[in-house]
Scaffold this motif. Structure first.
Motif, short mmCIF file in Angstrom:
data_model
loop_
_atom_site.label_atom_id
_atom_site.label_comp_id
_atom_site.label_asym_id
_atom_site.label_seq_id
_atom_site.Cartn_x
_atom_site.Cartn_y
_atom_site.Cartn_z
N VAL A 256 17.55 5.75 -9.78
CA VAL A 256 16.49 6.69 -9.29
C VAL A 256 15.55 7.11 -10.54
N ALA A 257 16.31 7.65 -11.69
CA ALA A 257 15.58 8.33 -12.88
C ALA A 257 14.71 7.23 -13.41
N ASP A 258 15.24 5.87 -13.48
CA ASP A 258 14.25 4.99 -14.00
C ASP A 258 13.21 4.65 -13.26
N VAL A 259 13.04 4.67 -12.03
CA VAL A 259 12.11 4.56 -11.19
C VAL A 259 11.00 5.67 -11.48
N LEU A 260 11.73 6.86 -11.59
CA LEU A 260 10.79 7.99 -11.87
C LEU A 260 10.27 8.38 -13.26
N ALA B 33 0.64 -1.28 0.06
CA ALA B 33 0.02 0.07 -0.10
C ALA B 33 0.72 1.37 0.09
N ALA B 34 2.08 1.21 0.79
CA ALA B 34 3.02 2.33 0.77
C ALA B 34 3.47 2.51 -0.42
N MET B 35 4.11 1.74 -1.23
CA MET B 35 4.51 1.83 -2.46
C MET B 35 3.28 2.31 -3.62
N ILE B 36 2.37 1.93 -3.53
CA ILE B 36 1.27 2.33 -4.29
C ILE B 36 0.92 3.89 -4.00
N ALA B 37 0.83 4.29 -2.90
CA ALA B 37 0.63 5.60 -2.23
C ALA B 37 1.48 6.74 -3.06
N TRP B 38 2.86 6.50 -2.99
CA TRP B 38 3.73 7.59 -3.12
C TRP B 38 3.99 7.67 -4.85
N ILE B 39 3.67 6.64 -5.67
CA ILE B 39 3.95 7.03 -6.88
C ILE B 39 3.15 7.95 -7.80
N ASP B 40 2.02 8.40 -7.17
CA ASP B 40 1.27 9.37 -7.38
C ASP B 40 1.46 10.64 -7.00
N ALA B 41 2.42 10.59 -6.11
CA ALA B 41 2.35 12.12 -5.24
C ALA B 41 3.26 13.13 -5.74
N ASP B 42 3.52 14.29 -5.13
CA ASP B 42 4.11 15.24 -5.62
C ASP B 42 5.43 15.11 -6.09
N PRO B 43 6.16 15.87 -6.84
CA PRO B 43 7.46 15.58 -7.40
C PRO B 43 8.42 15.50 -6.23
N GLU B 44 8.43 16.16 -5.24
CA GLU B 44 9.29 16.23 -4.15
C GLU B 44 9.31 14.85 -3.52
N THR B 45 7.91 14.42 -3.21
CA THR B 45 7.89 13.09 -2.26
C THR B 45 8.19 12.03 -3.33
N ARG B 46 8.02 12.23 -4.71
CA ARG B 46 8.35 10.95 -5.52
C ARG B 46 9.77 11.01 -5.49
N GLN B 47 10.47 11.89 -5.64
CA GLN B 47 11.93 11.90 -5.48
C GLN B 47 12.54 11.22 -4.47
N ARG B 48 12.14 11.69 -3.14
CA ARG B 48 12.45 11.03 -1.98
C ARG B 48 12.11 9.56 -1.95
#
Length: 468
Positions: free
Chosen positions: A164-168, A126-141
């Motif tokens: 990290v860029a691949d993930v983003l 659930a945590a991994m799903i939650a952050w993928i659509d978050a704001d850019p700063e949260t996604r980077q972190r």
């Protein structure tokens, strides 16, 4: 270089969740002189990051289409995590004779997501799903934290930034579809047991899909495999240990993983007795059938491949066998369970035999995990012996209660002993000559020398052996 014109085998590389074709760049460098590496971006990742996600079957079909288009003479598959599950599905298609997929010579699976639903805590999912659509700063972190959590030692800064860029750049849709769908898909029955030789690489510091998980969940689907535990390694093995991946590919290409099994050797004298007219035709046919080598890629029918692996491990402790060929007790018991044949009775406290075996093996494995934090197949022999011994004392319960587990263990020991004693090699080791007292014509030859220590001239004189 054209793949179709190259004499080198082709290695198709499939990345982990959030990875890309670039994940295998260093692996390809290590293999440049021996293998043509074709690293692919799975749908929704890498250069295809704008695309939508797909289920496992659709991803496998895409990989198969690329292989057909390339038409390599010889090819292998390498898959890390998500990519390993896709690779297993492609391998199943190839072994089933799908058009254009001839030439598969092996698999290298790294921290593979198994054919069964992937072991992952729901809170983490659930945590991994939650952050993928978050704001850019949260996604980077969170992307940085995701990579860091999946490696055992820091990557160099440039490689870390690209990872990290691949993930983003991964499609949020593809990311979520894997976590909510693909990783939960159950392919156990459809993949069954593959014949293709394989090397399994597992990071010793991979919490979810390390060596124990690979032994319990992926290895049962591979008839011919070698499992390698990599120290100081996490989940992203192509990035952390590219040289180990390259070595696995080279060893596989060189035939280091044998696709043949050693058969038990029946002594010549006993084989001659079986052929003689002292043995009736019906018994001779049965003995010859029992002497047939077991198929390493036996497809279980009453159990699934994971259950069969647990049963094999249990049988190996009930009756250990010497090297130089063994009897696959588990496969023979499974075939008997599937056929419905038996001795006509069972404990009243137990369900029908197939169900009893399935539930007992599940209970045994759960007990191993509870007591040792590892699946039964990954335990040392002494721990397996102790756990099996505890079944007699009523210390283990689960899908079957403690009394039922004790009854089942009695059945298991009887089934193993019966299977062993029915095999011609076992009869030969015991110098059992009773099979030669019959024949197909009257009068039956029988025995004439019946004194203590006396033997008929026709009896084999093979030395008595003890199975240890």
């Amino acid at each position: 270089m054209s793949i179709k014109s190259s004499d080198q085998p082709v290695l198709y590389c499939l990345h982990y969740l959030g990875g890309s074709a670039g994940t295998f760049a260093t692996v390809a460098q290590h293999l440049a002189d021996a293998v043509s590496c074709v690293a692919l971006d799975l749908p929704g990742f890498g250069a295809d990051g704008a695309g939508s996600g797909r289920d496992v079957a659709a991803m496998a079909d895409g990989v198969a289409a690329r292989i057909r288009a390339d038409a390599p003479g010889r090819w292998m598959l390498a898959g890390n995590s998500m990519g390993a599950k896709v690779a297993l599905v492609v391998a199943r298609q190839a072994e089933d004779g799908a058009p254009g997929l001839y030439g598969l010579t092996g698999l290298v699976l790294m921290a593979g997501s198994p054919p069964s639903p992937e072991p992952m805590g729901e809170d983490r999912r659930a945590a991994m799903i939650a952050w993928i659509d978050a704001d850019p700063e949260t996604r980077q972190r969170e992307a940085e934290a995701f990579v860091a959590a999946n490696i055992a030692r820091p990557l160099d800064p440039d490689r870390m930034a690209r990872t990290v860029a691949d993930v983003l750049r991964a499609s949020p849709d593809a990311w979520k579809r894997w976590l909510t769908g693909g990783s939960r898909e159950d392919w156990c029955a459809r993949i069954g047991v593959l014949r293709s030789p394989a090397v399994l690489l597992a990071g010793a510091e991979d919490a979810d899909l390390g060596p124990a998980a690979q032994a319990a969940l992926t290895a049962p689907h591979l008839a011919h495999h070698r499992l390698v535990s990599l120290a100081e390694t996490g989940h992203l093995i192509p990035l952390e240990r590219p040289e180990a991946v390259a070595e696995a590919v080279r060893s596989l290409a060189a035939g280091a993983v044998s696709a043949t099994a050693e058969a038990l050797a029946l002594p010549d004298a006993y084989a001659a007795l079986i052929r003689s007219d002292r043995v009736n035709a019906r018994l001779r046919a049965a003995l010859r059938q029992r002497a047939e080598p077991d198929d390493p890629a036996y497809q279980p029918r009453a159990l699934d491949p994971v259950g069969l692996a647990i049963l094999r491990a249990a049988c190996a402790r009930v009756l250990p066998q010497e090297s130089g060929g063994t009897i696959d007790f588990a496969a023979r018991i499974d075939a008997r369970l599937a056929s419905g044949a038996g001795d006509g009775w069972r404990f009243a406290r137990l369900p029908p035999d197939p169900e009893a075996y399935r539930r007992a093996l599940k209970t045994l494995d759960a007990a191993a995990r509870a007591a040792h934090g590892a699946p039964f197949v990954a335990l040392e022999a002494e721990a397996q012996d102790a756990l099996l011994g505890s079944l007699e004392t009523g210390a283990v319960s689960g899908d079957l209660d403690a009394e039922q587990m004790g009854c089942w263990f009695e059945d298991l020991r009887a089934d193993v002993a019966r299977t062993y004693l029915a095999h011609p090699v076992a009869l030969a080791r015991m110098n059992f000559s009773g099979i030669g007292a019959g024949g197909d014509t009257e009068p039956l030859p029988g025995f004439h020398e019946v004194g203590i220590g006396q033997r008929e001239a026709w009896e084999p004189n093979a030395p008595l052996e003890t199975v240890r």
